[in-house]
Every structure is written in C-alpha cells, then in structure tokens.
Design a protein around this motif. Sequence first.
Motif, PDB file in Angstrom:
ATOM      1  N   ASP A   1       0.879  -1.172   0.000  1.00  0.00           N
ATOM      2  CA  ASP A   1       0.000   0.000   0.000  1.00  0.00           C
ATOM      3  C   ASP A   1       0.915   1.220   0.000  1.00  0.00           C
ATOM      4  O   ASP A   1       1.500   1.575   1.016  1.00  0.00           O
ATOM      5  CB  ASP A   1      -0.891  -0.016   1.251  1.00  0.00           C
ATOM      6  CG  ASP A   1      -1.941   1.099   1.235  1.00  0.00           C
ATOM      7  OD1 ASP A   1      -1.808   2.026   0.405  1.00  0.00           O
ATOM      8  OD2 ASP A   1      -2.871   1.052   2.054  1.00  0.00           O
ATOM      9  N   ARG A   2       1.064   1.835  -1.149  1.00  0.00           N
ATOM     10  CA  ARG A   2       1.976   2.976  -1.294  1.00  0.00           C
ATOM     11  C   ARG A   2       1.227   4.268  -1.013  1.00  0.00           C
ATOM     12  O   ARG A   2       0.191   4.540  -1.612  1.00  0.00           O
ATOM     13  CB  ARG A   2       2.587   3.008  -2.696  1.00  0.00           C
ATOM     14  CG  ARG A   2       3.250   4.316  -3.075  1.00  0.00           C
ATOM     15  CD  ARG A   2       4.429   4.647  -2.175  1.00  0.00           C
ATOM     16  NE  ARG A   2       5.568   3.792  -2.408  1.00  0.00           N
ATOM     17  CZ  ARG A   2       6.686   3.822  -1.685  1.00  0.00           C
ATOM     18  NH1 ARG A   2       6.777   4.660  -0.662  1.00  0.00           N
ATOM     19  NH2 ARG A   2       7.681   3.023  -1.958  1.00  0.00           N
TER      20      ARG A   2
ATOM     21  N   VAL B   1      -2.743   9.348  -1.603  1.00  0.00           N
ATOM     22  CA  VAL B   1      -2.094  10.547  -1.069  1.00  0.00           C
ATOM     23  C   VAL B   1      -2.781  10.946   0.233  1.00  0.00           C
ATOM     24  O   VAL B   1      -4.010  11.006   0.306  1.00  0.00           O
ATOM     25  CB  VAL B   1      -2.152  11.713  -2.078  1.00  0.00           C
ATOM     26  CG1 VAL B   1      -1.442  12.938  -1.512  1.00  0.00           C
ATOM     27  CG2 VAL B   1      -1.525  11.302  -3.405  1.00  0.00           C
ATOM     28  N   ASP B   2      -1.985  11.210   1.268  1.00  0.00           N
ATOM     29  CA  ASP B   2      -2.480  11.665   2.560  1.00  0.00           C
ATOM     30  C   ASP B   2      -1.730  12.936   2.960  1.00  0.00           C
ATOM     31  O   ASP B   2      -0.584  13.137   2.546  1.00  0.00           O
ATOM     32  CB  ASP B   2      -2.277  10.602   3.642  1.00  0.00           C
ATOM     33  CG  ASP B   2      -3.051   9.330   3.353  1.00  0.00           C
ATOM     34  OD1 ASP B   2      -4.280   9.365   3.439  1.00  0.00           O
ATOM     35  OD2 ASP B   2      -2.419   8.297   3.037  1.00  0.00           O
TER      36      ASP B   2
ATOM     37  N   THR C   1      -2.353   4.585   9.112  1.00  0.00           N
ATOM     38  CA  THR C   1      -2.034   3.164   9.251  1.00  0.00           C
ATOM     39  C   THR C   1      -3.296   2.316   9.222  1.00  0.00           C
ATOM     40  O   THR C   1      -3.363   1.289   8.525  1.00  0.00           O
ATOM     41  CB  THR C   1      -1.261   2.910  10.552  1.00  0.00           C
ATOM     42  OG1 THR C   1      -0.089   3.717  10.578  1.00  0.00           O
ATOM     43  CG2 THR C   1      -0.870   1.450  10.670  1.00  0.00           C
ATOM     44  N   VAL C   2      -4.318   2.725   9.953  1.00  0.00           N
ATOM     45  CA  VAL C   2      -5.561   1.944   9.998  1.00  0.00           C
ATOM     46  C   VAL C   2      -6.266   1.961   8.640  1.00  0.00           C
ATOM     47  O   VAL C   2      -6.935   0.988   8.264  1.00  0.00           O
ATOM     48  CB  VAL C   2      -6.480   2.496  11.111  1.00  0.00           C
ATOM     49  CG1 VAL C   2      -7.857   1.837  11.052  1.00  0.00           C
ATOM     50  CG2 VAL C   2      -5.848   2.261  12.476  1.00  0.00           C
ATOM     51  N   SER C   3      -6.089   3.027   7.866  1.00  0.00           N
ATOM     52  CA  SER C   3      -6.768   3.122   6.570  1.00  0.00           C
ATOM     53  C   SER C   3      -6.227   2.135   5.547  1.00  0.00           C
ATOM     54  O   SER C   3      -6.812   1.990   4.471  1.00  0.00           O
ATOM     55  CB  SER C   3      -6.646   4.546   6.011  1.00  0.00           C
ATOM     56  OG  SER C   3      -5.321   4.821   5.580  1.00  0.00           O
ATOM     57  N   THR C   4      -5.145   1.448   5.874  1.00  0.00           N
ATOM     58  CA  THR C   4      -4.601   0.464   4.932  1.00  0.00           C
ATOM     59  C   THR C   4      -5.348  -0.858   4.998  1.00  0.00           C
ATOM     60  O   THR C   4      -5.105  -1.745   4.178  1.00  0.00           O
ATOM     61  CB  THR C   4      -3.099   0.235   5.200  1.00  0.00           C
ATOM     62  OG1 THR C   4      -2.498  -0.396   4.063  1.00  0.00           O
ATOM     63  CG2 THR C   4      -2.880  -0.664   6.402  1.00  0.00           C
TER      64      THR C   4
ATOM     65  N   VAL D   1     -12.958  -4.525   6.258  1.00  0.00           N
ATOM     66  CA  VAL D   1     -12.236  -5.025   7.425  1.00  0.00           C
ATOM     67  C   VAL D   1     -12.027  -3.860   8.385  1.00  0.00           C
ATOM     68  O   VAL D   1     -11.494  -2.818   8.001  1.00  0.00           O
ATOM     69  CB  VAL D   1     -10.878  -5.641   7.027  1.00  0.00           C
ATOM     70  CG1 VAL D   1     -10.119  -6.109   8.260  1.00  0.00           C
ATOM     71  CG2 VAL D   1     -11.093  -6.796   6.062  1.00  0.00           C
ATOM     72  N   HIS D   2     -12.432  -4.020   9.638  1.00  0.00           N
ATOM     73  CA  HIS D   2     -12.371  -2.924  10.595  1.00  0.00           C
ATOM     74  C   HIS D   2     -11.857  -3.431  11.938  1.00  0.00           C
ATOM     75  O   HIS D   2     -12.048  -4.595  12.297  1.00  0.00           O
ATOM     76  CB  HIS D   2     -13.754  -2.290  10.802  1.00  0.00           C
ATOM     77  CG  HIS D   2     -14.405  -1.826   9.535  1.00  0.00           C
ATOM     78  ND1 HIS D   2     -14.035  -0.659   8.893  1.00  0.00           N
ATOM     79  CD2 HIS D   2     -15.388  -2.389   8.785  1.00  0.00           C
ATOM     80  CE1 HIS D   2     -14.778  -0.510   7.808  1.00  0.00           C
ATOM     81  NE2 HIS D   2     -15.606  -1.545   7.718  1.00  0.00           N
ATOM     82  N   LEU D   3     -11.248  -2.531  12.680  1.00  0.00           N
ATOM     83  CA  LEU D   3     -10.929  -2.820  14.065  1.00  0.00           C
ATOM     84  C   LEU D   3     -12.206  -2.703  14.893  1.00  0.00           C
ATOM     85  O   LEU D   3     -13.174  -2.052  14.485  1.00  0.00           O
ATOM     86  CB  LEU D   3      -9.866  -1.847  14.589  1.00  0.00           C
ATOM     87  CG  LEU D   3      -8.474  -1.948  13.937  1.00  0.00           C
ATOM     88  CD1 LEU D   3      -7.576  -0.823  14.443  1.00  0.00           C
ATOM     89  CD2 LEU D   3      -7.831  -3.297  14.231  1.00  0.00           C
ATOM     90  N   SER D   4     -12.211  -3.317  16.055  1.00  0.00           N
ATOM     91  CA  SER D   4     -13.395  -3.290  16.898  1.00  0.00           C
ATOM     92  C   SER D   4     -13.724  -1.848  17.288  1.00  0.00           C
ATOM     93  O   SER D   4     -12.831  -0.993  17.374  1.00  0.00           O
ATOM     94  CB  SER D   4     -13.174  -4.146  18.142  1.00  0.00           C
ATOM     95  OG  SER D   4     -12.011  -3.721  18.835  1.00  0.00           O
ATOM     96  N   PRO D   5     -14.990  -1.550  17.515  1.00  0.00           N
ATOM     97  CA  PRO D   5     -15.404  -0.171  17.830  1.00  0.00           C
ATOM     98  C   PRO D   5     -14.637   0.394  19.022  1.00  0.00           C
ATOM     99  O   PRO D   5     -14.427  -0.275  20.027  1.00  0.00           O
ATOM    100  CB  PRO D   5     -16.895  -0.324  18.157  1.00  0.00           C
ATOM    101  CG  PRO D   5     -17.320  -1.551  17.430  1.00  0.00           C
ATOM    102  CD  PRO D   5     -16.145  -2.474  17.461  1.00  0.00           C
ATOM    103  N   GLY D   6     -14.228   1.650  18.877  1.00  0.00           N
ATOM    104  CA  GLY D   6     -13.525   2.340  19.948  1.00  0.00           C
ATOM    105  C   GLY D   6     -12.031   2.108  19.984  1.00  0.00           C
ATOM    106  O   GLY D   6     -11.317   2.797  20.738  1.00  0.00           O
TER     107      GLY D   6
END
Length: 766
Positions: free
Chosen positions: A343-344, A661-662, A717-720, A725-730
């Motif tokens: 993921d570039r 791009v970020d 980092t999380v947007s990759t 696919v998601h991390l648990s809420p919170g």
Amino acid sequence: MREKELRLALVCYGGISLAVYMHGISKEIWHLARASRAFHAGEPPADGSQGVYRRMLETIAAECGIRLRVLVDILAGASAGGINAIFLADAISTGRSLEPLTDLWLEMADVDELVDPDVSAVSRFAKAAAVPFAWALSARRGSTVEKTVESSHREEVRAKLANFVRARWFAPPFGGAGFTRLLLNASDAMAKGPVGPPLLPHYQPLDLFVTVTDFHGHPERLRLHSPPEVTETEHRLTLSFRDRGGVDRRLADAPELVFAARATASFPGAFPPFRVTELDEVLKSRERAWPGRAAFLRHALPRHWAIGDAENAVLLDGSVLANAPFAPAIGALQSRPARREVDRRFVYIDPKPGGRSIRLSATGEAEPPGFFATIFGALSDIPREQPIRDNLDAIESRSARIRRLRHIVEAMRPEVEAAIERTFGMTLLLSRPTPKRLADWRSRAQNVAAREAGYAYAAYGHLKLSSMVEEMAAAIVKLSGGGGRRRNAAVREGLWGEVIAAGLVGEGALSALGARPDVIEFLRNFDLSYRTRRLRLVARRLAALDEGPGAPREAIEAAREAIYDLIGRYRAPVETNGEPDPAFCAVEEDPKAAMATLAALLDLKARDAEADERFAELLAAFPKAERRILILTYLGFPFYDIATLPLLQGEGLDEFDPVKVDRISPNDATAIREGGAAATLKGIQFNSFGAFFSRAYRENDYLWGRLHGADRLIDITVSTLPEGVHLSPGTVAALKHDAFRAILDEERPRLTAIPDLFEALDREIG
C-alpha cells in the motif's frame, strides 16, 4: 497471516520556524517505523508512543489477520521541510536516534543563536537607535506579542525582537556559518547518540531528494525546429541521495547532508546564500576532513563542476521554486522492490495549509496589494505557494495505468497458461526443472509468444529496442561521470548510429515472425530491464501464493530472498559510486567500443546461467502445485510483457499497486483541538519566524507536532485495512488517547516553559 507493507513516501514543505513543528511530526514517523521494525523482529515493546504504535500493529494482526509492516523509503523536502527530511532519512538509514536533534532544535533554533555575530561597531551604533522602536511596537496594546504570547514569556520575546533589529542594515540578519555549524552539530549529536538497527530491511533502498535554487542558474540547451537550438537558464536544482540497501547501508557522509540542509534552508533575506566555501571553512576550523568532496560536488553540481566553477555556485532556499517536491519522489517509484502486497502512500507535511509564509499586507488578504507587496509576492510567495494539483494528477494517472495493467495481466492469465501447457505439456511442467531445461524452455516460450503475437510483436520489439538504447545511454553517461542534456543527447545519438549501422532496426529485423538472430543476440547482451521485469513478475506471484491457505511459507520466503538477490546482481554492474570509469569516458568518439565494454560489464549471459541455476534450486523446494504455478508465470512472462510494455513502458512493474495521497497538517489532526494552525501553533507569528523568538514557542510547536503526527499516523495506518475489514469499535479512539497521554508523559519533564499548555491538554485529552 496475510503480510502487507505500508510504504510511506514523505514530502515535507517549507515553513521557516515551523521546522520545529515538523520535527515533532518526523519524530512520530520515526517512532512508528521503529515500532514496526521491532514488531517484525519479535523484540520487546518499547515505552511511549512507540509502544502504542506497536500495540496498534499487534491489534491489526490479531483482529484482522494482517501482519502489517510500515516502511519509510522515499523522502523529499524543501527549506525547513528539507532539513527534517534529511535528518529523518539519516536516522532511518543508520538506525541513529532523533532524540539528540530535539534538544538542539529547542535550544539552538533561537534568534540569539542564529543572528550573525559579525556586526561592525558602526552598524551596531546606527541600529541601536531602532531598539526603542522595536520595544514600542512589541509593547503597545493589541500588538502581536500581546495577542499571542503568554504574559510570562512576553519579556523574552520583546528582548529578542530588540536584539534582532540590531542586525546589519540591508544584510541577512542570520549568520550562514553559524547555521552550518548548528547543522553539523546536529549531525554529530545523532552520530554520538544511541544506534540501533536500520529501519528498513536490507532489500529496500532509501531515496532522499532536497530542492535547492541555483541563484545564477546554469544554461540548458533546448532543441527546436527553428532555430535548431536555444539556450535557457535553469534555476531548479535537486540534490539526490540514495542508500542502496544491503548489509552495510550508507546514505551519505555528514558534510554532504549538511551541504544539502544549509543550501535548501537559505531563506532569502533571512540567511545569506550558501556556497561550498562556507562549509569548507567550517570543516577546516574543526580540522575535519571531507574525503568525498570532489565526487559529491560532481554529482550535486554537474554543470558547475564541468566548468570548474562549483565553489562559486550560489544556492538559495529550495522552496523558492519547488516548495512541494513531489516530482522527484514520484520518479523514485520506478525502482522499488516489492516482496509482498504494498500500500503505497504519498504523505505530505504542510504545517500551514492555505496560509502564506510571508504576508506583506498589514490589514489582511482583502487589501489590494501595494507596490512592495506586488514585487515581493511575485518573487517569493506566488512561486512557493502554487497548488499541487498537477502533482496529484500525475500520481492518479500513474495509479490508473497500474490498475489497468493489473486487470490485463489477470485477464490474460488463463490464456497464457493454456498456451504454455500446449507448448510444453502438463506432465513436463510438473517435472523437476534443471538449469538447462529452464534455459531451453525460456527460449521456446519467447518464440511462441512472438509467433502468437503476430504484428503486435514488431511494435513491441521496436519499443523494447528503443527503450534499451535509452537505458544503455543513461548507464554509460552515469558510469562515465555524468553530464548534462547535451552530453546525454550526444551519447544517445552515437549509440543509435551504431544500432542503425548494424541493421538492427532495418527491414526484417523485427517482424510478425519474430526477431532476426542478430537482434536476438543484441537483446541477450543488453536487455537488462527484461530480466528484472521477469523476476519481479515471479516475485508478485510469490506474494499471491503467500496469501493462500496452507502456503509453503518457508519456501516462499527463501524464494523471495533469491529473487531479489538476483535482481540486485543483474543491476549491480550499472550502479556507481560517482567516480567516472575511464573505459566509458571516450564514448562520444568511439560509441562502438563503449557498447562492447558495457556488454562485457553486464555479462548478461553468465548472469542468466546463474539465475537459471538458482531458480531451479528454489523451484525444487515447492510442492508440485505451487511449482507449476511459478513455472507457468516464469515461462509466460514474454506473453505478459508483449501486452503490457507498450501500455506502461515499465512503469508500475515494481510495486504494481495504485498510489494514495495523505496529508499531515494542523487542519487534519482534530482529535484534540480544532481550528488548525491558528489554534495550535505559535511559529506562524512574525511571518512564520515566530518560533525563533521564544523557547516557549518552540516547545509549543514541537509538542503539537508530535500530537498531530500521532493523530494522523494512526489514521493513515488503519486506513490500509482492506475494504470491509475494521478494528473493533472504539479501538482507534483508544489508541489515539493512549498515544497522546504517552507523548505528554514523555515530554512533560523536558518542556518546562509551557505548563499552561500541558494543563489545557490534560483537560482536552481526558
């Protein structure tokens, strides 16, 4: 566990004293890279925000099944951003700590340290009369000082403003040699500090680009139809550094990095222009040698070096013409190895989005510009503040082409594999290959691909031949010590003359029937890129195999190591340390001899034999099903190359993924406080020179830099994670909260001038 790499290419804008804020951001990037390296090495977690980043990577692995590695392998910067990019690149390459740099920023980036001490008595006497006026301006009700500085720090700022106006009339107030010494001290402090492992794996190169403005410029000849040639003056200059990887990584010597940092940050009017003689004198005063001086100047200032005038080159702030140096960073994407899914991201750091570095209007932007505002705006603000739309369009165009390429390759795979099976038979492909078999199969597959391509093969062959001659010319120029456009054109014309004289582009040389034997021999001697493209296709297939259930991980990892080692061996002959090879220096007079020397240096037939032997060994370690897939990929490469080379001409064949791009800026990091730079930063005051006038200002901006950096890096980092696919809420909010608290706990003992800010942040973070 699915493996993935998040690769960051950083582009750091200029910002004058906001360099301190950007140092805070770069420090968080450094902590994230360190956390990633330690996570993959199985080392114990660290404290502070680095420990929070480690927990983030562990959580992604546990909840999402993705073992993510974060790499920073491309950095580009201008002015203040250039300084931060240089020191961060050095830390990544060498494993050095950025901690010593923090103390130097906080203590030494001060107007009292930066003001040129070489002021004559007459000048001091004349300027002394201005001191009361400076006090009056800073003390009056409603002044900038009264509005922006805490009451406990106003006397410090006023005193330094008074000292500042004592600088010489009509001369830069800040000293050049003093700035050079400060930068050299920073480099030495990092060298003497703790050293850990480099923050990139050995296979990954590191590229650094720093923009500089050549004040006098150098002539560039342009070819036209009429007149046939014109000359223009080029002022843009990019200093490039590369750490090629390997066991003993090396980016550059300290004087070379200091040269780039001092040159790119020579803000017009504040610092004097930079010349290499300034650095020579500082090094001499310290009795410090610079062994690579000649090679560096030849590489950094090729036009000046060619006429023996490198010492007289006058260099200014890089942000004058290129404040957002995306272009060289985009160019570096051409040669990035990819071991797994990538993921570039291009991440650009803009400390003051939407705001000008220098504002000459006293009442705001709505006021019509006056005489001086018009002149200085044209000379400084307008060039440096141009939008980056063209850069983003270039990145998106590249990404779109890569997406098309991936669709083409996937759509072609069934037909290509069927063609290979028809040619060789399924049983034969399942047998254990030997080096001799691989060489024979490869030749047969090439002939079949050419025959089935029909008329398309001739166009592909001519494109490949043309690209090859261009690459040969570039390699010979580089190996012979470099040169400008004129020399590049002369070498290219000389090589084309030999190719045409040999009849390699004549009638029947390349046709729907394939290539003539003499053309095939030419390709076997010089087509380096074809070999590396084939190996990279196999590497991408290995990455796909790695994602499947029950994949033979050990064999895949060993195969990756072998593939990238072979790529390095193929390319090793054309790498250079900057010293010219005498065998190529007379290429203009005898291009045929230069071509023969290059063929002997590349020695591609011997390298092909070595590659066949090692490829046969790595295939033997795979089960039959995976071995068949890899053989089909290896032998099917000519089919894919004929289809995709005309589309991308080699672009995107390394990382093979679109680019996103970020941005990191005060406007984007709003988890703690909204309002952007105006609500958080002090360095934006006094036309972005504010942080030079108070340690409290610097502490404020440095702390916000770390907090904003943590905020945005966790988001990036999380947007990759893949779609759906998601991390648990919170989880993300908790990670940010813990990172913010860790930063405050770490910095509270050091940042003693801003207790009120810590109290406010304690309340806001909770």
